[in-house]
Scaffold this active site. Structure first.
Site, PDB file in Angstrom:
ATOM      1  N   ASP A  55     110.671  59.844  90.697  1.00 21.30           N
ATOM      2  CA  ASP A  55     111.768  59.459  91.578  1.00 21.30           C
ATOM      3  C   ASP A  55     112.439  60.680  92.195  1.00 21.30           C
ATOM      4  O   ASP A  55     112.244  61.819  91.752  1.00 21.30           O
ATOM      5  CB  ASP A  55     112.808  58.650  90.799  1.00 21.30           C
ATOM      6  CG  ASP A  55     112.294  57.281  90.399  1.00 21.30           C
ATOM      7  OD1 ASP A  55     111.377  56.777  91.073  1.00 21.30           O
ATOM      8  OD2 ASP A  55     112.813  56.722  89.418  1.00 21.30           O
ATOM      9  N   TYR A 110     107.124  63.381  78.767  1.00 20.24           N
ATOM     10  CA  TYR A 110     108.324  63.683  79.544  1.00 20.24           C
ATOM     11  C   TYR A 110     109.326  64.384  78.642  1.00 20.24           C
ATOM     12  O   TYR A 110     109.364  64.147  77.421  1.00 20.24           O
ATOM     13  CB  TYR A 110     108.970  62.400  80.079  1.00 20.24           C
ATOM     14  CG  TYR A 110     108.256  61.761  81.234  1.00 20.24           C
ATOM     15  CD1 TYR A 110     108.603  62.065  82.555  1.00 20.24           C
ATOM     16  CD2 TYR A 110     107.241  60.830  81.017  1.00 20.24           C
ATOM     17  CE1 TYR A 110     107.953  61.456  83.622  1.00 20.24           C
ATOM     18  CE2 TYR A 110     106.585  60.223  82.078  1.00 20.24           C
ATOM     19  CZ  TYR A 110     106.948  60.543  83.374  1.00 20.24           C
ATOM     20  OH  TYR A 110     106.304  59.944  84.431  1.00 20.24           O
TER      21      TYR A 110
END
Length: 268
Positions: A55, A110
Protein backbone atom coordinates in the site's frame (compact mmCIF):
# COMPACT_ATOMS: atom_id res chain seq x y z
CA UNK A 1 15.59 -15.57 -20.59
CA UNK A 2 13.37 -15.14 -17.55
CA UNK A 3 14.99 -12.88 -15.00
CA UNK A 4 14.02 -12.37 -11.35
CA UNK A 5 15.10 -9.12 -9.70
CA UNK A 6 15.07 -8.49 -5.96
CA UNK A 7 14.72 -4.80 -5.11
CA UNK A 8 14.02 -2.32 -2.30
CA UNK A 9 12.19 0.98 -2.09
CA UNK A 10 10.92 3.73 0.17
CA UNK A 11 7.15 3.68 -0.11
CA UNK A 12 6.22 7.16 1.05
CA UNK A 13 6.65 8.85 -2.34
CA UNK A 14 4.59 6.27 -4.24
CA UNK A 15 0.85 5.69 -4.53
CA UNK A 16 1.49 2.07 -3.63
CA UNK A 17 3.39 -0.54 -5.63
CA UNK A 18 0.66 -1.56 -8.09
CA UNK A 19 0.40 0.30 -11.38
CA UNK A 20 -2.30 2.98 -11.49
CA UNK A 21 -2.84 5.31 -14.49
CA UNK A 22 -1.58 8.84 -13.88
CA UNK A 23 -0.03 8.05 -10.48
CA UNK A 24 3.56 7.41 -9.45
CA UNK A 25 3.85 3.75 -8.43
CA UNK A 26 6.71 1.32 -7.90
CA UNK A 27 5.67 -0.95 -10.77
CA UNK A 28 5.17 2.02 -13.06
CA UNK A 29 8.69 3.35 -12.41
CA UNK A 30 10.25 -0.11 -12.75
CA UNK A 31 8.52 -0.83 -16.04
CA UNK A 32 9.47 2.61 -17.37
CA UNK A 33 13.13 1.92 -16.52
CA UNK A 34 12.98 -1.45 -18.29
CA UNK A 35 11.50 0.16 -21.38
CA UNK A 36 14.15 2.90 -21.43
CA UNK A 37 16.83 0.20 -21.41
CA UNK A 38 15.07 -1.73 -24.19
CA UNK A 39 14.62 -4.80 -22.00
CA UNK A 40 11.09 -5.16 -23.34
CA UNK A 41 8.49 -2.99 -25.06
CA UNK A 42 5.23 -4.39 -23.72
CA UNK A 43 5.25 -5.39 -20.04
CA UNK A 44 2.34 -7.77 -20.58
CA UNK A 45 4.13 -9.67 -23.36
CA UNK A 46 7.26 -9.75 -21.18
CA UNK A 47 5.21 -11.26 -18.35
CA UNK A 48 6.28 -8.57 -15.88
CA UNK A 49 4.84 -9.32 -12.43
CA UNK A 50 5.79 -8.64 -8.81
CA UNK A 51 5.52 -10.82 -5.72
CA UNK A 52 2.64 -8.75 -4.39
CA UNK A 53 1.43 -5.25 -3.81
CA UNK A 54 2.25 -2.90 -0.98
CA UNK A 55 0.00 0.00 0.00
CA UNK A 56 0.89 3.66 -0.21
CA UNK A 57 3.53 4.48 2.40
CA UNK A 58 4.67 0.87 2.93
CA UNK A 59 8.35 0.16 2.28
CA UNK A 60 10.17 -2.91 0.95
CA UNK A 61 13.55 -4.35 1.83
CA UNK A 62 12.84 -7.37 -0.38
CA UNK A 63 10.35 -7.09 -3.22
CA UNK A 64 10.73 -9.37 -6.25
CA UNK A 65 9.69 -9.04 -9.88
CA UNK A 66 10.29 -11.24 -12.91
CA UNK A 67 10.10 -10.77 -16.68
CA UNK A 68 11.34 -12.22 -19.95
CA UNK A 69 14.07 -10.30 -21.76
CA UNK A 70 16.56 -10.90 -24.53
CA UNK A 71 19.03 -8.57 -22.79
CA UNK A 72 19.54 -9.92 -19.24
CA UNK A 73 23.12 -8.63 -19.04
CA UNK A 74 21.92 -5.09 -19.74
CA UNK A 75 19.28 -5.40 -17.02
CA UNK A 76 21.80 -6.61 -14.44
CA UNK A 77 24.36 -3.97 -15.43
CA UNK A 78 22.15 -0.92 -15.93
CA UNK A 79 18.83 -1.06 -14.09
CA UNK A 80 20.20 0.63 -10.98
CA UNK A 81 21.53 3.50 -13.09
CA UNK A 82 18.12 4.14 -14.66
CA UNK A 83 15.75 3.55 -11.75
CA UNK A 84 14.79 6.55 -9.58
CA UNK A 85 16.84 7.03 -6.45
CA UNK A 86 14.14 5.69 -4.11
CA UNK A 87 14.14 2.24 -5.81
CA UNK A 88 17.26 0.08 -6.05
CA UNK A 89 17.96 -3.50 -7.13
CA UNK A 90 19.79 -5.71 -4.64
CA UNK A 91 20.07 -9.12 -6.37
CA UNK A 92 19.13 -11.12 -9.45
CA UNK A 93 18.55 -14.73 -10.52
CA UNK A 94 17.90 -16.57 -13.75
CA UNK A 95 14.69 -18.53 -13.17
CA UNK A 96 12.66 -21.22 -14.99
CA UNK A 97 9.90 -20.10 -17.35
CA UNK A 98 7.28 -21.30 -14.86
CA UNK A 99 8.60 -19.14 -12.02
CA UNK A 100 6.05 -16.66 -10.64
CA UNK A 101 7.12 -14.16 -7.93
CA UNK A 102 3.79 -14.46 -6.13
CA UNK A 103 2.87 -18.14 -6.49
CA UNK A 104 6.41 -19.54 -6.28
CA UNK A 105 7.04 -17.86 -2.91
CA UNK A 106 7.27 -20.30 -0.01
CA UNK A 107 7.10 -17.62 2.68
CA UNK A 108 6.86 -13.87 3.22
CA UNK A 109 8.19 -11.92 6.18
CA UNK A 110 7.07 -8.46 7.28
CA UNK A 111 8.40 -6.24 10.03
CA UNK A 112 6.37 -3.51 11.69
CA UNK A 113 8.35 -0.86 13.56
CA UNK A 114 6.66 0.78 16.56
CA UNK A 115 8.03 4.16 17.60
CA UNK A 116 8.03 5.01 20.39
CA UNK A 117 7.87 1.61 22.07
CA UNK A 118 4.17 1.39 23.07
CA UNK A 119 4.83 -0.19 26.47
CA UNK A 120 5.95 -3.56 27.81
CA UNK A 121 7.41 -5.66 24.98
CA UNK A 122 7.20 -8.99 26.88
CA UNK A 123 3.36 -9.28 26.76
CA UNK A 124 3.44 -8.10 23.14
CA UNK A 125 5.78 -10.98 22.31
CA UNK A 126 3.59 -13.44 24.21
CA UNK A 127 0.47 -12.18 22.42
CA UNK A 128 2.18 -12.42 19.00
CA UNK A 129 2.48 -16.16 19.57
CA UNK A 130 -1.32 -16.44 19.32
CA UNK A 131 -1.08 -15.61 15.61
CA UNK A 132 1.01 -18.70 14.79
CA UNK A 133 -0.90 -21.43 12.96
CA UNK A 134 -3.86 -21.39 10.61
CA UNK A 135 -6.57 -18.96 11.70
CA UNK A 136 -9.44 -16.83 10.43
CA UNK A 137 -7.97 -13.30 10.26
CA UNK A 138 -11.24 -11.51 9.46
CA UNK A 139 -10.83 -9.33 12.56
CA UNK A 140 -7.43 -8.09 11.38
CA UNK A 141 -7.70 -7.73 7.60
CA UNK A 142 -9.81 -6.87 4.58
CA UNK A 143 -10.65 -10.25 3.12
CA UNK A 144 -12.56 -8.77 0.16
CA UNK A 145 -14.44 -11.99 -0.51
CA UNK A 146 -11.29 -14.12 -0.30
CA UNK A 147 -10.73 -16.99 2.11
CA UNK A 148 -9.98 -15.22 5.43
CA UNK A 149 -7.88 -18.11 6.74
CA UNK A 150 -4.10 -17.74 6.58
CA UNK A 151 -1.19 -19.80 7.90
CA UNK A 152 1.29 -17.86 10.04
CA UNK A 153 4.60 -19.68 10.44
CA UNK A 154 6.23 -17.51 13.11
CA UNK A 155 5.64 -14.25 14.98
CA UNK A 156 7.65 -12.36 17.56
CA UNK A 157 8.15 -8.90 19.07
CA UNK A 158 11.57 -7.65 20.10
CA UNK A 159 13.30 -4.38 20.93
CA UNK A 160 15.77 -2.87 18.48
CA UNK A 161 17.22 0.47 19.57
CA UNK A 162 14.36 2.95 19.98
CA UNK A 163 11.87 0.59 18.31
CA UNK A 164 9.69 -2.34 19.21
CA UNK A 165 9.65 -4.61 16.15
CA UNK A 166 6.88 -7.03 15.23
CA UNK A 167 8.18 -9.68 12.82
CA UNK A 168 5.76 -12.12 11.23
CA UNK A 169 6.32 -14.83 8.62
CA UNK A 170 3.52 -16.52 6.72
CA UNK A 171 2.74 -18.28 3.48
CA UNK A 172 0.52 -15.39 2.36
CA UNK A 173 -1.27 -12.39 3.85
CA UNK A 174 -4.56 -10.59 3.39
CA UNK A 175 -4.86 -6.89 2.65
CA UNK A 176 -3.94 -4.84 5.76
CA UNK A 177 -3.51 -8.04 7.78
CA UNK A 178 -0.09 -7.23 9.26
CA UNK A 179 -1.10 -3.67 10.08
CA UNK A 180 -4.26 -4.97 11.82
CA UNK A 181 -2.12 -7.38 13.82
CA UNK A 182 0.18 -4.49 14.72
CA UNK A 183 -2.79 -2.49 16.05
CA UNK A 184 -3.74 -5.40 18.32
CA UNK A 185 -0.18 -5.77 19.62
CA UNK A 186 0.14 -2.04 20.27
CA UNK A 187 -2.97 -2.26 22.47
CA UNK A 188 -1.36 -5.14 24.34
CA UNK A 189 1.76 -3.07 24.92
CA UNK A 190 -0.35 -0.28 26.37
CA UNK A 191 -2.13 -2.67 28.71
CA UNK A 192 -5.47 -2.28 26.91
CA UNK A 193 -5.59 -5.95 25.80
CA UNK A 194 -3.78 -9.24 26.35
CA UNK A 195 -2.98 -12.51 24.59
CA UNK A 196 -6.41 -13.88 25.51
CA UNK A 197 -8.12 -11.04 23.64
CA UNK A 198 -6.17 -11.86 20.48
CA UNK A 199 -7.01 -15.56 20.85
CA UNK A 200 -10.71 -14.68 21.10
CA UNK A 201 -10.54 -12.46 17.98
CA UNK A 202 -9.01 -15.35 16.06
CA UNK A 203 -11.55 -17.87 17.33
CA UNK A 204 -14.65 -15.70 17.03
CA UNK A 205 -14.08 -12.78 14.63
CA UNK A 206 -16.33 -9.79 15.42
CA UNK A 207 -18.43 -7.99 12.86
CA UNK A 208 -15.96 -5.11 12.72
CA UNK A 209 -12.28 -5.47 12.01
CA UNK A 210 -9.48 -3.68 13.83
CA UNK A 211 -8.17 -0.50 12.18
CA UNK A 212 -4.88 -0.80 10.35
CA UNK A 213 -1.79 0.69 11.99
CA UNK A 214 -0.12 3.55 10.02
CA UNK A 215 1.60 2.31 6.84
CA UNK A 216 4.96 4.04 7.35
CA UNK A 217 5.99 1.53 10.03
CA UNK A 218 5.58 -1.51 7.75
CA UNK A 219 8.40 -3.09 5.73
CA UNK A 220 8.15 -6.08 3.40
CA UNK A 221 11.25 -7.69 4.87
CA UNK A 222 11.89 -10.94 3.00
CA UNK A 223 10.42 -13.45 0.54
CA UNK A 224 11.61 -17.06 0.53
CA UNK A 225 11.92 -18.99 -2.71
CA UNK A 226 14.61 -21.55 -1.97
CA UNK A 227 16.69 -20.36 -4.93
CA UNK A 228 20.04 -18.50 -4.87
CA UNK A 229 20.14 -14.81 -5.82
CA UNK A 230 23.35 -13.07 -6.91
CA UNK A 231 23.88 -9.79 -5.02
CA UNK A 232 24.02 -6.48 -6.88
CA UNK A 233 25.87 -3.37 -5.79
CA UNK A 234 23.62 -0.43 -4.92
CA UNK A 235 24.35 2.47 -7.23
CA UNK A 236 25.91 5.63 -5.81
CA UNK A 237 22.81 7.69 -6.60
CA UNK A 238 20.57 5.61 -4.34
CA UNK A 239 23.30 5.30 -1.71
CA UNK A 240 23.64 9.10 -1.48
CA UNK A 241 19.86 9.46 -1.37
CA UNK A 242 19.57 7.09 1.59
CA UNK A 243 22.62 8.32 3.48
CA UNK A 244 22.29 12.04 2.89
CA UNK A 245 18.95 13.36 1.66
CA UNK A 246 16.67 10.96 3.57
CA UNK A 247 18.64 11.22 6.80
CA UNK A 248 18.89 15.01 6.56
CA UNK A 249 15.18 15.41 5.81
CA UNK A 250 13.97 13.26 8.70
CA UNK A 251 16.44 14.77 11.16
CA UNK A 252 15.25 18.24 10.15
CA UNK A 253 11.56 17.30 10.40
CA UNK A 254 12.09 15.79 13.86
CA UNK A 255 13.59 19.10 15.00
CA UNK A 256 10.84 21.17 13.37
CA UNK A 257 8.16 18.95 14.93
CA UNK A 258 9.70 19.46 18.36
CA UNK A 259 9.80 23.23 17.89
CA UNK A 260 6.21 23.41 16.69
CA UNK A 261 4.80 21.14 19.41
CA UNK A 262 2.11 22.69 21.63
CA UNK A 263 3.40 23.86 25.00
CA UNK A 264 6.90 24.70 23.81
CA UNK A 265 6.46 28.28 24.94
CA UNK A 266 6.89 29.86 21.52
CA UNK A 267 3.42 31.43 21.56
CA UNK A 268 3.28 32.36 25.24
Amino acid sequence: MKLAIRFSYFGDCFFGSQMQPGLRTVEGEFIAACRRLGLFEDWREAGFVTAGRTDRGVHARCQVCSFFTEKPERAIRSLNRVLPEDIWCTAWAGVPDGFHPRYSAMSRTYRYFFFPVPGDVAPMHEAAGEFVGRHDFSAFARAGGRDPERNVLSARVFENGPFAVFEVTGVSFLWNMVRGMATALERVGRGEADAGDIARLLAEPPGRRLPAAPPEGLVLWDIGYGIPFTPLLIDEKSRRYRANRRHRYHTLMAEVSALLAPGDGLHD
